[in-house]
Each structure stands twice: as C-alpha cells, then as structure tokens.
Design an enzyme around this catalytic site. Sequence first.
Site, PDB file in Angstrom:
ATOM      1  N   ASN A   6      60.040  22.568  32.118  1.00 23.56           N
ATOM      2  CA  ASN A   6      60.477  23.959  32.236  1.00 23.56           C
ATOM      3  C   ASN A   6      60.693  24.288  33.718  1.00 23.56           C
ATOM      4  O   ASN A   6      59.760  24.200  34.517  1.00 23.56           O
ATOM      5  CB  ASN A   6      59.396  24.858  31.612  1.00 23.56           C
ATOM      6  CG  ASN A   6      59.747  26.324  31.678  1.00 23.56           C
ATOM      7  OD1 ASN A   6      60.205  26.802  32.709  1.00 23.56           O
ATOM      8  ND2 ASN A   6      59.521  27.039  30.604  1.00 23.56           N
ATOM      9  N   HIS A   9      60.163  28.222  37.099  1.00 22.53           N
ATOM     10  CA  HIS A   9      59.490  28.612  38.345  1.00 22.53           C
ATOM     11  C   HIS A   9      60.228  28.170  39.600  1.00 22.53           C
ATOM     12  O   HIS A   9      59.921  28.656  40.694  1.00 22.53           O
ATOM     13  CB  HIS A   9      58.033  28.157  38.336  1.00 22.53           C
ATOM     14  CG  HIS A   9      57.277  28.915  37.282  1.00 22.53           C
ATOM     15  ND1 HIS A   9      57.148  30.280  37.329  1.00 22.53           N
ATOM     16  CD2 HIS A   9      56.704  28.517  36.125  1.00 22.53           C
ATOM     17  CE1 HIS A   9      56.497  30.688  36.257  1.00 22.53           C
ATOM     18  NE2 HIS A   9      56.214  29.648  35.511  1.00 22.53           N
ATOM     19  N   HIS A  42      63.828  29.585  30.258  1.00 23.82           N
ATOM     20  CA  HIS A  42      63.622  30.832  29.507  1.00 23.82           C
ATOM     21  C   HIS A  42      64.541  31.905  30.066  1.00 23.82           C
ATOM     22  O   HIS A  42      64.361  32.361  31.197  1.00 23.82           O
ATOM     23  CB  HIS A  42      62.153  31.248  29.650  1.00 23.82           C
ATOM     24  CG  HIS A  42      61.744  32.404  28.779  1.00 23.82           C
ATOM     25  ND1 HIS A  42      60.441  32.766  28.608  1.00 23.82           N
ATOM     26  CD2 HIS A  42      62.462  33.291  28.040  1.00 23.82           C
ATOM     27  CE1 HIS A  42      60.370  33.811  27.794  1.00 23.82           C
ATOM     28  NE2 HIS A  42      61.590  34.151  27.453  1.00 23.82           N
ATOM     29  N   ARG A  44      64.979  35.290  30.083  1.00 23.88           N
ATOM     30  CA  ARG A  44      64.241  36.499  29.688  1.00 23.88           C
ATOM     31  C   ARG A  44      65.178  37.693  29.638  1.00 23.88           C
ATOM     32  O   ARG A  44      66.191  37.735  30.344  1.00 23.88           O
ATOM     33  CB  ARG A  44      63.108  36.775  30.682  1.00 23.88           C
ATOM     34  CG  ARG A  44      62.014  35.731  30.667  1.00 23.88           C
ATOM     35  CD  ARG A  44      60.856  36.184  31.533  1.00 23.88           C
ATOM     36  NE  ARG A  44      60.096  37.211  30.863  1.00 23.88           N
ATOM     37  CZ  ARG A  44      58.942  36.999  30.228  1.00 23.88           C
ATOM     38  NH1 ARG A  44      58.376  35.811  30.218  1.00 23.88           N
ATOM     39  NH2 ARG A  44      58.327  37.990  29.614  1.00 23.88           N
ATOM     40  N   GLU A  69      64.509  28.823  25.892  1.00 22.30           N
ATOM     41  CA  GLU A  69      63.470  29.717  25.361  1.00 22.30           C
ATOM     42  C   GLU A  69      64.042  31.116  25.346  1.00 22.30           C
ATOM     43  O   GLU A  69      64.665  31.545  26.327  1.00 22.30           O
ATOM     44  CB  GLU A  69      62.249  29.706  26.264  1.00 22.30           C
ATOM     45  CG  GLU A  69      61.367  28.531  26.059  1.00 22.30           C
ATOM     46  CD  GLU A  69      60.165  28.630  26.979  1.00 22.30           C
ATOM     47  OE1 GLU A  69      59.808  29.732  27.429  1.00 22.30           O
ATOM     48  OE2 GLU A  69      59.599  27.590  27.271  1.00 22.30           O
ATOM     49  N   THR A 100      54.533  33.994  28.830  1.00 28.07           N
ATOM     50  CA  THR A 100      54.495  34.241  27.380  1.00 28.07           C
ATOM     51  C   THR A 100      53.041  34.257  26.902  1.00 28.07           C
ATOM     52  O   THR A 100      52.311  33.290  27.089  1.00 28.07           O
ATOM     53  CB  THR A 100      55.267  33.122  26.644  1.00 28.07           C
ATOM     54  OG1 THR A 100      56.485  32.914  27.333  1.00 28.07           O
ATOM     55  CG2 THR A 100      55.524  33.497  25.214  1.00 28.07           C
ATOM     56  N   HIS A 190      52.378  25.038  26.945  1.00 26.51           N
ATOM     57  CA  HIS A 190      51.865  26.223  27.646  1.00 26.51           C
ATOM     58  C   HIS A 190      50.505  25.949  28.278  1.00 26.51           C
ATOM     59  O   HIS A 190      49.561  25.574  27.601  1.00 26.51           O
ATOM     60  CB  HIS A 190      51.762  27.468  26.754  1.00 26.51           C
ATOM     61  CG  HIS A 190      51.904  28.724  27.582  1.00 26.51           C
ATOM     62  ND1 HIS A 190      50.887  29.248  28.322  1.00 26.51           N
ATOM     63  CD2 HIS A 190      52.991  29.497  27.826  1.00 26.51           C
ATOM     64  CE1 HIS A 190      51.324  30.307  28.976  1.00 26.51           C
ATOM     65  NE2 HIS A 190      52.596  30.481  28.702  1.00 26.51           N
ATOM     66  N   GLY A 212      55.794  23.452  32.469  1.00 26.34           N
ATOM     67  CA  GLY A 212      56.515  24.024  33.598  1.00 26.34           C
ATOM     68  C   GLY A 212      55.656  24.219  34.828  1.00 26.34           C
ATOM     69  O   GLY A 212      55.746  23.469  35.800  1.00 26.34           O
ATOM     70  N   HIS A 213      54.788  25.222  34.776  1.00 31.98           N
ATOM     71  CA  HIS A 213      54.114  25.691  35.976  1.00 31.98           C
ATOM     72  C   HIS A 213      53.379  24.594  36.742  1.00 31.98           C
ATOM     73  O   HIS A 213      53.514  24.484  37.961  1.00 31.98           O
ATOM     74  CB  HIS A 213      53.148  26.834  35.618  1.00 31.98           C
ATOM     75  CG  HIS A 213      52.558  27.478  36.817  1.00 31.98           C
ATOM     76  ND1 HIS A 213      51.321  27.128  37.309  1.00 31.98           N
ATOM     77  CD2 HIS A 213      53.055  28.410  37.670  1.00 31.98           C
ATOM     78  CE1 HIS A 213      51.080  27.845  38.390  1.00 31.98           C
ATOM     79  NE2 HIS A 213      52.103  28.629  38.636  1.00 31.98           N
TER      80      HIS A 213
HETATM   81  N1  PXP Z   1      56.560  26.444  26.089  1.00 35.78           N
HETATM   82  C1  PXP Z   1      56.882  27.759  25.943  1.00 35.78           C
HETATM   83  C2  PXP Z   1      57.412  28.206  24.618  1.00 35.78           C
HETATM   84  C3  PXP Z   1      56.756  28.672  27.009  1.00 35.78           C
HETATM   85  O1  PXP Z   1      57.065  29.969  26.846  1.00 35.78           O
HETATM   86  C4  PXP Z   1      56.331  28.173  28.268  1.00 35.78           C
HETATM   87  C5  PXP Z   1      56.264  29.108  29.444  1.00 35.78           C
HETATM   88  O2  PXP Z   1      57.520  29.557  29.783  1.00 35.78           O
HETATM   89  C6  PXP Z   1      56.023  26.814  28.372  1.00 35.78           C
HETATM   90  C7  PXP Z   1      56.118  25.974  27.271  1.00 35.78           C
HETATM   91  C8  PXP Z   1      55.569  26.208  29.665  1.00 35.78           C
HETATM   92  O3  PXP Z   1      54.352  26.758  30.022  1.00 35.78           O
HETATM   93  P1  PXP Z   1      53.737  26.387  31.443  1.00 35.78           P
HETATM   94  O4  PXP Z   1      54.657  26.935  32.476  1.00 35.78           O
HETATM   95  O5  PXP Z   1      52.398  27.074  31.408  1.00 35.78           O
HETATM   96  O6  PXP Z   1      53.628  24.889  31.497  1.00 35.78           O
END
Ligand code: PXP
Length: 236
Positions: A6, A9, A42, A44, A69, A100, A190, A212-213
Amino acid sequence: MMLGVNIDHVATLRQARRGSMPDPVAAAVICEKAGCDSIVAHLREDRRHINDDDVRRLRKTIKTRLNLEMSTSEDIIKAAIKIRPDQATLVPENRDEVTTEGGLDVLSNMDRISDAIDRLQSKDIKVSLFIDPESDQVEASKKAGAGIIEIHTGKYANAREAEDIEKELSAIAIAADIGLGAGLVVNAGHGLDYKNVKGITSIKGIEELNIGHSIIAYSVFAGIENAVKEMLALAR
Ligand code: PXP
C-alpha cells in the site's frame, strides 16, 4: 503468501507540502521491481493522500495488479468504474479517522454492499470486502456476492498481552477457515509489521497480505526496495 504494498503513505508525505514529491507511482514501480505482487492505493473521498491523477497513472504504469481501496460512495464507485482497477477492496470510511478503523459491517449494509459488488463485478473488477474476523461477517460477504475477503488484522496488531495476541490470531484463523470453506479467496492486512507478520504467516490459506505503513516507514531508513524485499522474505 503474496504481498500487496500500500503506497498511500508516499502520497501522505507528498501532501505534507502539497507538491509533487515523493511520487507514489514512482514508489510503486520500485515496489514491483522488488518483487511485490500487487499495488494497493486508497482513493479516499477527501483525497487526503492518493488522488485521481495518481490512480490514473498507476493504472497506466504498473505491471502487477492494482488493488483500489474504496468506500461505496457513488462518486468513488463511478471513479473506480472509470479507472478499472484489477480489484476493488471495499472499506468503511469515516472522515475523522487517521486510518481505516474496523471492518465493513456487511450484515447491516447488505443491499448497499451487494449493489456495489454487482456494479464493479459487471465491469470485470474483482471485489474484496475488508471485514473483521467474525464468522457472521464472512458468511455475509459470501452472501453479498464477493469473491474475496480481506481480514482486518488491526486488533491482532494492537494486542500486547500474549493471551490477547493468541485470541486475535485464533479469531483470524477461524474466519480464514470459514472463508475458505465458503470458496472465498482470503487475504489479510492492517497494522502488520516486520515483527507481527509472523503470526499471520503461520495461518494456512491466507493468499495475500496488504501492508503499507510499516514498509513505507522502514523505507525511510532502508530504501523502499529493501523494505519491500525484507517484507517479501517474511511473507514467503
Ligand atoms: N488493508 C486495508 C483494507 C487498509 O485499509 C489498509 C490501510 O489503508 C491496509 C491494508 C494497510 O494497512 P497498514 O498501512 O496499517 O499496513
């Protein structure tokens, strides 16, 4: 397990100065070079990080799969139908959240969600539902017509006590089993990072992790290519 990166960021950092750098599309290209299996972004409703031009450019540029997303708002569904990602992951969206929070309540929003699934699938876009690890939400996802679920691993990631970690892992494993039994593709994501991802990779049947993060944060020190490669090694 496959890995979707993802890149939201990277856009968050760009938006800190509302300029053009760093470019999330350039980051996506490096993630692919490092071997990731898909790119997640995503779009948004408030366009706080990824914007319409980013997704258009991602669609043209990336060679793996684009997993968009998105919420089920009318504007966003129309945008997705124009962009034609390979996959749409439906998520709940709330203006004030920093990320999210919680999964979709498919049970209580069956009509709206199944309508969104029909519209997207009719354009050959695969649909995944981001849900908490709860059996009734897995069953509702199947009933709504989704082919894929992504199990929200946020509670697991936030658990600190061994007992809570075990409880959350077991809920994820049970939800994954129910999903697989119903013929769904099961993904997860997530809050996953280089330490806690191991618990999730021990669960059989999860096909792809969306992270992602932690990857983007680590890339500040290691570079994005190395950060993705290290996560890939753990996922595989
Ligand atoms: N999956 C979904 C559906 C999400 O909404 C997110 C955050 O945008 C992620 C995965 C990735 O989460 P993280 O950034 O905490 O790894």
